[in-house]
Design a protein around this motif. Structure first.
Motif, mmCIF file in Angstrom:
data_model
loop_
_atom_site.group_PDB
_atom_site.id
_atom_site.type_symbol
_atom_site.label_atom_id
_atom_site.label_comp_id
_atom_site.label_asym_id
_atom_site.label_seq_id
_atom_site.Cartn_x
_atom_site.Cartn_y
_atom_site.Cartn_z
ATOM 1 N N PRO A 95 10.031 -19.165 -62.192
ATOM 2 C CA PRO A 95 8.629 -18.968 -61.767
ATOM 3 C C PRO A 95 8.515 -19.073 -60.253
ATOM 4 N N VAL A 96 7.455 -18.509 -59.715
ATOM 5 C CA VAL A 96 7.246 -18.576 -58.275
ATOM 6 C C VAL A 96 5.761 -18.726 -57.975
ATOM 7 N N GLU A 97 5.481 -19.438 -56.891
ATOM 8 C CA GLU A 97 4.114 -19.551 -56.387
ATOM 9 C C GLU A 97 4.144 -19.298 -54.886
ATOM 10 N N LEU A 98 3.326 -18.388 -54.434
ATOM 11 C CA LEU A 98 3.171 -18.125 -53.007
ATOM 12 C C LEU A 98 1.789 -18.639 -52.606
ATOM 13 N N ARG A 99 1.774 -19.494 -51.587
ATOM 14 C CA ARG A 99 0.548 -20.219 -51.277
ATOM 15 C C ARG A 99 -0.259 -19.561 -50.172
ATOM 16 N N CYS A 100 -1.572 -19.576 -50.365
ATOM 17 C CA CYS A 100 -2.494 -18.994 -49.394
ATOM 18 C C CYS A 100 -3.731 -19.871 -49.310
ATOM 19 N N ASN A 101 -4.092 -20.250 -48.087
ATOM 20 C CA ASN A 101 -5.340 -20.956 -47.849
ATOM 21 C C ASN A 101 -6.205 -20.120 -46.909
ATOM 22 N N TYR A 102 -7.490 -20.192 -47.090
ATOM 23 C CA TYR A 102 -8.383 -19.395 -46.265
ATOM 24 C C TYR A 102 -9.487 -20.272 -45.714
ATOM 25 N N SER A 103 -10.142 -19.775 -44.688
ATOM 26 C CA SER A 103 -11.360 -20.408 -44.195
ATOM 27 C C SER A 103 -12.388 -19.315 -43.962
ATOM 28 N N SER A 104 -13.599 -19.609 -44.385
ATOM 29 C CA SER A 104 -14.668 -18.635 -44.225
ATOM 30 C C SER A 104 -16.003 -19.340 -44.335
ATOM 31 N N SER A 105 -16.948 -18.889 -43.541
ATOM 32 C CA SER A 105 -18.288 -19.483 -43.564
ATOM 33 C C SER A 105 -19.232 -18.686 -44.453
ATOM 34 N N VAL A 106 -18.716 -17.607 -45.028
ATOM 35 C CA VAL A 106 -19.557 -16.767 -45.887
ATOM 36 C C VAL A 106 -18.832 -16.531 -47.210
ATOM 37 N N SER A 107 -19.497 -15.821 -48.091
ATOM 38 C CA SER A 107 -18.840 -15.481 -49.362
ATOM 39 C C SER A 107 -17.555 -14.717 -49.083
ATOM 40 N N VAL A 108 -16.553 -15.019 -49.871
ATOM 41 C CA VAL A 108 -15.255 -14.413 -49.590
ATOM 42 C C VAL A 108 -14.831 -13.448 -50.679
ATOM 43 N N TYR A 109 -14.084 -12.491 -50.237
ATOM 44 C CA TYR A 109 -13.384 -11.586 -51.129
ATOM 45 C C TYR A 109 -11.917 -11.669 -50.720
ATOM 46 N N LEU A 110 -11.067 -11.938 -51.676
ATOM 47 C CA LEU A 110 -9.672 -12.253 -51.383
ATOM 48 C C LEU A 110 -8.752 -11.249 -52.042
ATOM 49 N N PHE A 111 -7.669 -10.950 -51.343
ATOM 50 C CA PHE A 111 -6.729 -9.931 -51.790
ATOM 51 C C PHE A 111 -5.300 -10.425 -51.615
ATOM 52 N N TRP A 112 -4.425 -9.933 -52.452
ATOM 53 C CA TRP A 112 -2.987 -10.019 -52.231
ATOM 54 C C TRP A 112 -2.432 -8.593 -52.192
ATOM 55 N N TYR A 113 -1.654 -8.341 -51.134
ATOM 56 C CA TYR A 113 -0.960 -7.073 -50.995
ATOM 57 C C TYR A 113 0.538 -7.334 -51.026
ATOM 58 N N VAL A 114 1.306 -6.332 -51.472
ATOM 59 C CA VAL A 114 2.763 -6.421 -51.478
ATOM 60 C C VAL A 114 3.320 -5.268 -50.651
ATOM 61 N N GLN A 115 4.366 -5.574 -49.905
ATOM 62 C CA GLN A 115 5.048 -4.564 -49.096
ATOM 63 C C GLN A 115 6.520 -4.543 -49.448
ATOM 64 N N TYR A 116 6.967 -3.456 -50.053
ATOM 65 C CA TYR A 116 8.384 -3.269 -50.336
ATOM 66 C C TYR A 116 9.062 -2.714 -49.088
ATOM 67 N N PRO A 117 10.360 -2.886 -48.960
ATOM 68 C CA PRO A 117 11.065 -2.452 -47.753
ATOM 69 C C PRO A 117 10.760 -1.006 -47.380
ATOM 70 N N ASN A 118 10.448 -0.819 -46.108
ATOM 71 C CA ASN A 118 10.202 0.516 -45.539
ATOM 72 C C ASN A 118 9.010 1.240 -46.168
ATOM 73 N N GLN A 119 8.081 0.464 -46.685
ATOM 74 C CA GLN A 119 6.887 1.063 -47.263
ATOM 75 C C GLN A 119 5.637 0.411 -46.688
ATOM 76 N N GLY A 120 4.507 1.018 -46.977
ATOM 77 C CA GLY A 120 3.234 0.412 -46.601
ATOM 78 C C GLY A 120 2.836 -0.652 -47.607
ATOM 79 N N LEU A 121 1.659 -1.218 -47.401
ATOM 80 C CA LEU A 121 1.174 -2.269 -48.284
ATOM 81 C C LEU A 121 0.486 -1.661 -49.498
ATOM 82 N N GLN A 122 0.673 -2.325 -50.645
ATOM 83 C CA GLN A 122 0.006 -1.913 -51.870
ATOM 84 C C GLN A 122 -0.839 -3.074 -52.384
#
Lengths: 114, 115
Positions: B18-45
């Motif tokens: 199993p794996v966990e990748l950690r992300c913390n954010y700060s925002s003063s307003v409502s948030v919309y959060l995303f995870w993108y993945v980038q494979y070698p030599n490609q753009g983000l998906q």
């Protein structure tokens, strides 16, 4: 995959020369963005466009200019390239400006300034 | 102002673990959060996104993320990784600033899956 083509895919240029990167989309999306990707910084927005001839600056716009004369094309120009502009450049598009609208990315242009 | 911190720059893991990748954010307003993945030599998906509603969000390729408002976190998890999951993963927060939908990215986490 969203129809986004970036050209060239790789470029090596010398300090002080002008460079233009092209982003072409076939999705007819209104919004287009240029990002640069650097280790330890993630992606940072350079410029964006919200329509033909409508552009504005992002967070790292110094040394860059953009133009959008057609919906499908968004050009990024480095008027006089510097070594600090060595980076991978990504174009992205979205069809709305909503908070929840994801971006679709091209495959990037790797630029090396020697 | 909004910001995103990805707590690990690199995560090595063995295949089927199993794996966990950690992300913390700060925002003063409502948030919309995303995870993108980038494979070698490609753009983000786009991997997944949290807009509202259930705090557990399921994405593509068996990934899921949990939004935790009290801890301002949006960690990405997968119960069993494959070699093909080797990629760089970016957490991002969305907000409206200066007239445009501004997407703020974290610095990225490089996931390396070993046999």
């Amino acid at each position: 995959d969203a129809g986004i083509t970036q050209s060239p895919r790789h470029k090596v240029t010398e300090t002080g020369t002008p460079v233009t990167l092209r982003c072409h989309q076939t999705e007819n999306h209104r919004y287009m963005y240029w990002y640069r990707q650097d280790p330890g910084h993630g992606l940072r927005l350079i410029h964006y466009s919200y329509g033909v001839k409508d552009t504005d600056k992002g967070e790292v716009s110094d040394g860059y200019s953009v133009s959008r004369s057609k919906t499908e094309d968004f050009l990024l120009t480095l008027e006089s390239a510097t070594s600090s502009q060595t980076s991978v450049y990504f174009c992205a598009i979205s069809d709305t400006n909503d908070y929840n609208s994801p971006l679709h990315f091209g495959n990037g242009t790797r630029l090396t300034v020697t | 102002a909004q910001s995103v911190t990805q707590l690990d720059s690199q995560v090595p893991v063995f295949e089927e673990a199993p794996v966990e990748l950690r992300c913390n954010y700060s925002s003063s307003v409502s948030v919309y959060l995303f995870w993108y993945v980038q494979y070698p030599n490609q753009g983000l998906q786009l991997l997944l996104k949290y807009l509202s509603g259930s705090t557990l969000v399921k994405g593509i390729n068996g990934f899921e993320a949990e939004f935790n408002k009290s801890q301002t976190s949006f960690h990405l998890r997968k119960p069993s990784v494959h070699i093909s999951d080797t990629a760089e993963y970016f957490c991002a927060v969305s907000g409206f600033s200066g007239g445009y939908n501004k997407l703020i990215f974290g610095a990225g986490t490089r996931l390396a899956v070993h046999p």
